[in-house]
Design a protein around this motif. Sequence first.
Motif, PDB file in Angstrom:
ATOM      1  N   ASN A  51       0.811  -1.217   0.000  1.00 33.70           N
ATOM      2  CA  ASN A  51       0.000   0.000   0.000  1.00 33.70           C
ATOM      3  C   ASN A  51       0.840   1.261   0.000  1.00 33.70           C
ATOM      4  O   ASN A  51       0.425   2.294  -0.534  1.00 33.70           O
ATOM      5  N   GLU A  52       2.017   1.206   0.622  1.00 34.29           N
ATOM      6  CA  GLU A  52       2.797   2.415   0.875  1.00 34.29           C
ATOM      7  C   GLU A  52       3.854   2.715  -0.176  1.00 34.29           C
ATOM      8  O   GLU A  52       4.136   3.876  -0.468  1.00 34.29           O
ATOM      9  N   VAL A  53       4.486   1.691  -0.714  1.00 30.24           N
ATOM     10  CA  VAL A  53       5.692   1.885  -1.527  1.00 30.24           C
ATOM     11  C   VAL A  53       5.427   1.532  -2.985  1.00 30.24           C
ATOM     12  O   VAL A  53       4.869   0.474  -3.299  1.00 30.24           O
ATOM     13  N   ASP A  54       5.848   2.413  -3.875  1.00 31.90           N
ATOM     14  CA  ASP A  54       5.871   2.112  -5.303  1.00 31.90           C
ATOM     15  C   ASP A  54       7.180   1.372  -5.561  1.00 31.90           C
ATOM     16  O   ASP A  54       8.248   1.978  -5.643  1.00 31.90           O
ATOM     17  N   GLY A  55       7.071   0.059  -5.641  1.00 30.47           N
ATOM     18  CA  GLY A  55       8.262  -0.776  -5.729  1.00 30.47           C
ATOM     19  C   GLY A  55       9.117  -0.486  -6.945  1.00 30.47           C
ATOM     20  O   GLY A  55      10.349  -0.470  -6.862  1.00 30.47           O
ATOM     21  N   ALA A  56       8.498  -0.226  -8.083  1.00 33.07           N
ATOM     22  CA  ALA A  56       9.252   0.048  -9.296  1.00 33.07           C
ATOM     23  C   ALA A  56      10.042   1.348  -9.158  1.00 33.07           C
ATOM     24  O   ALA A  56      11.214   1.428  -9.547  1.00 33.07           O
ATOM     25  N   ALA A  57       9.410   2.378  -8.582  1.00 32.94           N
ATOM     26  CA  ALA A  57      10.110   3.652  -8.384  1.00 32.94           C
ATOM     27  C   ALA A  57      11.233   3.504  -7.374  1.00 32.94           C
ATOM     28  O   ALA A  57      12.314   4.083  -7.540  1.00 32.94           O
ATOM     29  N   ALA A  58      10.986   2.728  -6.306  1.00 38.22           N
ATOM     30  CA  ALA A  58      12.018   2.519  -5.294  1.00 38.22           C
ATOM     31  C   ALA A  58      13.236   1.829  -5.908  1.00 38.22           C
ATOM     32  O   ALA A  58      14.389   2.219  -5.646  1.00 38.22           O
ATOM     33  N   ASP A  59      12.995   0.818  -6.724  1.00 33.11           N
ATOM     34  CA  ASP A  59      14.108   0.130  -7.393  1.00 33.11           C
ATOM     35  C   ASP A  59      14.834   1.077  -8.343  1.00 33.11           C
ATOM     36  O   ASP A  59      16.066   1.109  -8.385  1.00 33.11           O
ATOM     37  N   ASP A  60      14.086   1.839  -9.101  1.00 33.01           N
ATOM     38  CA  ASP A  60      14.670   2.736 -10.099  1.00 33.01           C
ATOM     39  C   ASP A  60      15.524   3.825  -9.449  1.00 33.01           C
ATOM     40  O   ASP A  60      16.590   4.184  -9.970  1.00 33.01           O
ATOM     41  N   LEU A  61      15.078   4.321  -8.281  1.00 31.99           N
ATOM     42  CA  LEU A  61      15.781   5.408  -7.617  1.00 31.99           C
ATOM     43  C   LEU A  61      16.752   4.926  -6.538  1.00 31.99           C
ATOM     44  O   LEU A  61      17.409   5.741  -5.890  1.00 31.99           O
ATOM     45  N   GLY A  62      16.848   3.626  -6.347  1.00 37.72           N
ATOM     46  CA  GLY A  62      17.844   3.075  -5.432  1.00 37.72           C
ATOM     47  C   GLY A  62      17.489   3.202  -3.966  1.00 37.72           C
ATOM     48  O   GLY A  62      18.385   3.433  -3.127  1.00 37.72           O
ATOM     49  N   ARG A  77      10.384  -0.389  10.655  1.00 33.89           N
ATOM     50  CA  ARG A  77      10.781  -0.103  12.032  1.00 33.89           C
ATOM     51  C   ARG A  77       9.819  -0.762  13.007  1.00 33.89           C
ATOM     52  O   ARG A  77       8.746  -1.253  12.623  1.00 33.89           O
ATOM     53  N   MET A  78      10.186  -0.754  14.291  1.00 30.76           N
ATOM     54  CA  MET A  78       9.352  -1.372  15.317  1.00 30.76           C
ATOM     55  C   MET A  78       8.277  -0.430  15.843  1.00 30.76           C
ATOM     56  O   MET A  78       7.374  -0.859  16.556  1.00 30.76           O
ATOM     57  N   SER A  79       8.332   0.847  15.479  1.00 27.05           N
ATOM     58  CA  SER A  79       7.353   1.834  15.937  1.00 27.05           C
ATOM     59  C   SER A  79       6.268   2.033  14.887  1.00 27.05           C
ATOM     60  O   SER A  79       6.396   1.598  13.736  1.00 27.05           O
ATOM     61  N   GLY A  80       5.202   2.740  15.268  1.00 27.92           N
ATOM     62  CA  GLY A  80       4.100   2.996  14.359  1.00 27.92           C
ATOM     63  C   GLY A  80       4.356   4.191  13.470  1.00 27.92           C
ATOM     64  O   GLY A  80       5.496   4.586  13.238  1.00 27.92           O
ATOM     65  N   GLY A  81       3.267   4.786  12.966  1.00 24.20           N
ATOM     66  CA  GLY A  81       3.394   5.971  12.135  1.00 24.20           C
ATOM     67  C   GLY A  81       3.510   5.661  10.662  1.00 24.20           C
ATOM     68  O   GLY A  81       3.350   4.521  10.224  1.00 24.20           O
ATOM     69  N   GLY A  82       3.783   6.712   9.880  1.00 25.85           N
ATOM     70  CA  GLY A  82       3.805   6.603   8.432  1.00 25.85           C
ATOM     71  C   GLY A  82       5.196   6.425   7.859  1.00 25.85           C
ATOM     72  O   GLY A  82       6.197   6.379   8.570  1.00 25.85           O
ATOM     73  N   THR A  83       5.277   6.347   6.539  1.00 27.59           N
ATOM     74  CA  THR A  83       6.527   6.085   5.828  1.00 27.59           C
ATOM     75  C   THR A  83       7.393   7.340   5.782  1.00 27.59           C
ATOM     76  O   THR A  83       6.909   8.430   5.506  1.00 27.59           O
ATOM     77  N   MET A  84       8.690   7.150   6.053  1.00 30.68           N
ATOM     78  CA  MET A  84       9.654   8.249   6.024  1.00 30.68           C
ATOM     79  C   MET A  84      10.665   8.011   4.904  1.00 30.68           C
ATOM     80  O   MET A  84      11.134   6.882   4.711  1.00 30.68           O
ATOM     81  N   ARG A  89       2.951   5.872  -1.938  1.00 32.52           N
ATOM     82  CA  ARG A  89       1.677   5.779  -2.651  1.00 32.52           C
ATOM     83  C   ARG A  89       0.556   6.537  -1.921  1.00 32.52           C
ATOM     84  O   ARG A  89      -0.563   6.037  -1.779  1.00 32.52           O
ATOM     85  N   ILE A  90       0.863   7.739  -1.467  1.00 31.16           N
ATOM     86  CA  ILE A  90      -0.152   8.546  -0.791  1.00 31.16           C
ATOM     87  C   ILE A  90      -1.238   8.931  -1.787  1.00 31.16           C
ATOM     88  O   ILE A  90      -0.957   9.397  -2.883  1.00 31.16           O
TER      89      ILE A  90
END
Length: 257
Positions: free
Chosen positions: A63-74, A80-87, A180-181
Amino acid sequence: MTDPLRDVTWDLMPPGACSAHMHMALDEVLLDRVIAGRRPPTMRLWRWTERALVIGSHQSVANEVDGAAADDLGFVVTRRMSGGGTMLCEPDRTITYSLYVPDTLVTGISFRKSYEVLDSWAVDAFNGMGVPASYREINDIISPRGKIAGAAQARRRGFVLHHTTIAHSMDVEILPRLIRIGRENVKERGVRSAEKAVSPLSWFTGLSCAEVAGNLHEYFMRTFDARESAPAKDELDAASRLVESKYSTQAWINRLP
């Protein structure tokens, strides 16, 4: 209001460079050491050695990560063990710090208010650097132009892990590519990240990322009863084992809450 952070003696760890998974593991190890009484309350400053997307413990990677973009941009994905949103974190562009403390420091304070109490020193430090920083509940340090930093917590056996990630500089245009906000859910479960405007520190100061981190270290040292420290060999060894057994595994990274 009195500052509870002044009521204890601290170990203060200067900015240390690790991989993303190692930072996650060190948080768990150091929290356990403080819980066990093998360390006093501790503050650790982080340096990032790789580009990373750090998702909260109750989030879905799909839900959170665009895997293709993450791979492309390295960007490596870590959880993490805590809550909250993606950093979004990058070398020489992001600063993170962790506090490992007994919850007696926030006794009588609401969960929401505890974030501000544990981050108030950083707001004061930014103001001292000429940055117009303030706090916004529940967990953001902000400027008049948007979010500078976001915090998250985990609570274990009467102790608190509180960590805050600060954008020193950032290409804000890549955020919607990577995170993926606003896009439709892929999985039914998982807390979604909130859409918030980001205003990096570099918009307000000419200090480099390393200089800001150094100023945060110096401010904490002179403001509180703190002594210089560093992760011990046994702590680093324990964290390395946790990387192998937990934080680098797909079972942990891709788990659903």
